[in-house]
Design a protein around this motif. Structure first.
Motif, PDB file in Angstrom:
ATOM      1  N   GLN A 468      54.945  41.833  56.904  1.00 24.37           N
ATOM      2  CA  GLN A 468      54.853  40.481  57.440  1.00 24.37           C
ATOM      3  C   GLN A 468      53.736  40.494  58.484  1.00 24.37           C
ATOM      4  O   GLN A 468      53.669  41.405  59.307  1.00 24.37           O
ATOM      5  N   ARG A 470      51.802  38.219  61.466  1.00 19.29           N
ATOM      6  CA  ARG A 470      51.935  37.020  62.298  1.00 19.29           C
ATOM      7  C   ARG A 470      50.595  36.687  62.936  1.00 19.29           C
ATOM      8  O   ARG A 470      50.006  37.506  63.637  1.00 19.29           O
ATOM      9  N   VAL A 498      53.530  32.618  60.242  1.00 17.90           N
ATOM     10  CA  VAL A 498      54.093  33.835  59.668  1.00 17.90           C
ATOM     11  C   VAL A 498      53.651  33.956  58.214  1.00 17.90           C
ATOM     12  O   VAL A 498      53.859  33.048  57.416  1.00 17.90           O
ATOM     13  N   ASP A 500      54.363  36.044  55.006  1.00 17.95           N
ATOM     14  CA  ASP A 500      55.377  36.986  54.557  1.00 17.95           C
ATOM     15  C   ASP A 500      54.910  37.943  53.486  1.00 17.95           C
ATOM     16  O   ASP A 500      55.434  39.030  53.339  1.00 17.95           O
ATOM     17  N   ALA A 532      60.647  43.240  60.273  1.00 23.20           N
ATOM     18  CA  ALA A 532      61.220  41.996  59.751  1.00 23.20           C
ATOM     19  C   ALA A 532      62.665  42.272  59.298  1.00 23.20           C
ATOM     20  O   ALA A 532      63.031  43.424  59.062  1.00 23.20           O
ATOM     21  N   ARG A 536      60.594  45.185  56.311  1.00 24.84           N
ATOM     22  CA  ARG A 536      59.141  45.371  56.238  1.00 24.84           C
ATOM     23  C   ARG A 536      58.536  45.439  57.641  1.00 24.84           C
ATOM     24  O   ARG A 536      59.014  44.775  58.553  1.00 24.84           O
ATOM     25  N   VAL A 538      56.084  44.607  60.702  1.00 30.71           N
ATOM     26  CA  VAL A 538      55.449  43.373  61.151  1.00 30.71           C
ATOM     27  C   VAL A 538      54.167  43.741  61.891  1.00 30.71           C
ATOM     28  O   VAL A 538      54.159  44.680  62.688  1.00 30.71           O
TER      29      VAL A 538
END
Ligand code: ATP
Ligand code: MG
Length: 551
Positions: A468, A470, A498, A500, A532, A536, A538
């Motif tokens: 992910q 951001r 975000v 994904d 996440a 996963r 981030v």
């Protein structure tokens, strides 16, 4: 952080002159936060100034918690502040709490009473305000101003012993109700506060000293030579000096004011930052969009960049607002030099190399930094299927488009040159696959007689790390949030984006929390402290590659 790259500001000039005049043997400064919130980038300016001076002059700098208002202070802020100062790269000479001096402060208050320079006043807070006068009118003297020393000593002792309710009495300095400086119109030195548990002193006290009384004495007890504070305390300096001139303390630090840091597109008041956290407008004090040190750290800022920024903005007495671009440019230049390069695809589109054997994998190597061979290389693996970014492919484009076009060729970064031959669409007519052929003669060299449009990044499908990502924008939509009223109305609703379905090159599977990279052609990113919900990793965008705000 040596003296050579720290610009000489007016405060350092004062210190140089004081040293030349033999006023001090050793320079002592302090950083005095109130533990009622987290530190922000404005505090960093004060930290870099105070600790930087101590370092450059081989002096000392203390960390002192200004903890005289237990209603708003908490022990976990005490911890967080220490962590932030250390992370910025500084070690205090001594750690103190103003509350350590409560007994001494009480003694100095008694001394002022004995000298006829302080009195217990029975006016209510509203009456005190009414008696104070205005900027154009002198104040009126309290009817309690001329109590005898004995009565004042007795009442002050009984205030301490808890005989009187909150707000019923204060201890006030006896200075001048007609002074043009409002701070000298018999300012309060102590107030009564029952029922509070102080994080350091527990329930030992029910009277608390005011900032203007506590601060000069704490500075003097610690042997501070230069007490640096922001400009709003300029009008308090006469009171700072009055307190020290009238008690038996063998030290008189010099208060010097400088302009506070204001930064565009954010807020810095702790009241507002607390509101953002408490009302859930951000995920916490360390939300990567916050101007707090904890937020900047989680975002991926380095202490070096923050210190560099503080030195670049300098220290003056002129109020100004600094562009966010200055902070961003400091982290960008630090990371440009230091961050390893990696490939990450934020909007994946599948690329299939039809002339690449089904299960064939080829190990390639990519440099970690194009301009720094010492940073070495990392392993890449090329496979028949790869991910490229949707933005890097078009069916048709003119010559200015330096990416992949049907019928055209690009180099897959650190790999081979590929030509796009056809596209595959799904039922919604969206392109889901680009079918290519690669030229096996093009690893590390250009094809002869053909023009390759450009270089794009890619990730091998079977080894992709799913993540992910951001992306962040300014927390506020306007340079000065709250200028036209409620600052919350100026929050930027799109400050967090975000993504994904990002895919990253295999080596990023081992990225440690806090590790920073340049995702080539995308920006600088940092592995977040938390994964996440689906496990996963981030990655936070620290800053874009270039200033997209044109600032
Ligand atoms: P607030 O008013 O938002 O509560 P503060 O200034 O009261 O903030 P403190 O914890 O008392 O916060 O500040 C500690 C030190 O940091 C003080 O010496 C103060 O002058 C300095 N400081 C705080 N904000 C800034 C800023 N924006 N720029 C420079 N120095 C700052
Ligand atoms: Mg304060």
């Amino acid at each position: 952080m040596s003296a050579e790259n720290t610009p000489k500001n007016f405060i350092r000039q004062i210190i140089d002159a004081d040293l030349a005049a033999g006023k001090h043997q050793r320079i002592v400064t302090r950083f005095p936060p109130e533990p009622n919130g987290y530190l922000h980038i404005g505090h960093a300016k004060s930290i870099v100034l105070n600790f930087g001076i101590a370092e450059d002059y081989a002096g000392r700098c203390n960390l002192r918690f200004d903890d005289t208002n237990p209603a708003k202070e908490e022990a976990h802020f005490v911890e967080a502040i220490q962590e932030d100062v250390r992370w910025l790269g500084y070690q205090w000479s001594e750690l103190h709490f103003a509350s350590e001096y409560f007994e001494q402060l009480y003694g100095f208050a008694v001394e002022l009473i004995e000298k006829g320079l302080a009195y217990v006043c029975d006016l209510s807070p509203e009456e005190v305000r009414a008696y104070r006068g205005t900027l154009t009118e002198p104040g009126r003297e309290s009817p309690w101003r001329n109590r005898s020393v004995e009565e004042n000593l007795d009442l002050f002792r009984r205030m301490r012993e808890g005989e009187f309710p909150d707000g019923s009495r204060t201890l006030r300095a006896r200075i001048d109700m007609a002074s043009p400086n409002m701070n000298l119109r018999d300012p309060a030195l102590y107030r009564i506060r029952h029922g509070l548990i102080h994080h350091q002193t527990g329930d030992a006290w029910c009277i608390y000293p005011m900032y203007d009384f506590t601060h000069p004495i704490s500075d003097a007890i610690e042997g501070v030579t230069h007490s640096l504070c922001t400009l709003e305390f300029e009008d308090h300096r006469p009171l700072y000096d009055w307190v020290l001139d009238n008690i038996s303390i063998g030290c008189h630090p010099q208060q010097i004011e400088f302009a506070r840091l204001n930064l565009e597109y954010t807020v810095m008041s702790k009241r507002k930052l607390t509101q953002l956290v408490d009302e859930g407008h951000v995920s916490g004090w360390d939300d990567p969009r916050m101007p707090t040190i904890a937020g900047l750290r989680r975002r991926g800022y380095t202490p070096e960049a923050i210190r560099d920024f503080c030195n670049r903005i300098g220290v003056t007495r002129a109020d100004s607002t600094v562009e966010m671009g200055m902070l961003e440019s400091a982290i960008r230049s630090d990371l440009d030099a230091r961050a390893p390069r990696r490939m990450a695809v934020l909007q994946p589109l599948k690329l299939v190399i039809v002339n690449w054997p089904e299960d064939h994998e080829e190990i390639l190597r990519g440099p970690n930094h194009p301009k720094n061979e010492d940073m070495g290389t990392r392993e890449l693996v090329m496979t028949r299927e790869g991910w490229i970014d949707r933005d890097d492919f078009r069916e048709e484009a003119n010559k200015k488009y330096k990416r992949l076009v049907l019928g055209g060729e690009v180099r897959l970064r650190n790999g081979y040159v590929v030509r796009a031959d056809e596209v595959v669409r799904d039922e919604q007519d969206e392109i889901v696959e680009v079918r290519c052929t690669y030229d096996p003669e093009t690893l590390g060299r250009n094809p002869e007689g053909r023009k390759v449009r450009g270089v794009i990044h890619w990730v091998p499908v079977p080894h992709a790390v799913h993540a992910q990502v951001r992306l962040y924008d300014r927390l506020f939509r306007v340079p000065q949030p709250g200028r036209d009223g409620n600052f919350l109305a100026d929050l930027n609703p799109d400050s967090l984006c975000v993504i994904d379905g990002a895919v990253l090159e295999p080596s990023l599977g081992e990225a440690a929390v806090g590790e920073r990279f340049q995702f080539e052609r995308e920006g600088y990113f940092c592995r977040d402290t938390e994964d996440a919900p689906d496990g996963r990793p981030v990655f936070n965008q620290i800053v874009s590659l270039r200033d997209s705000w044109g600032g």
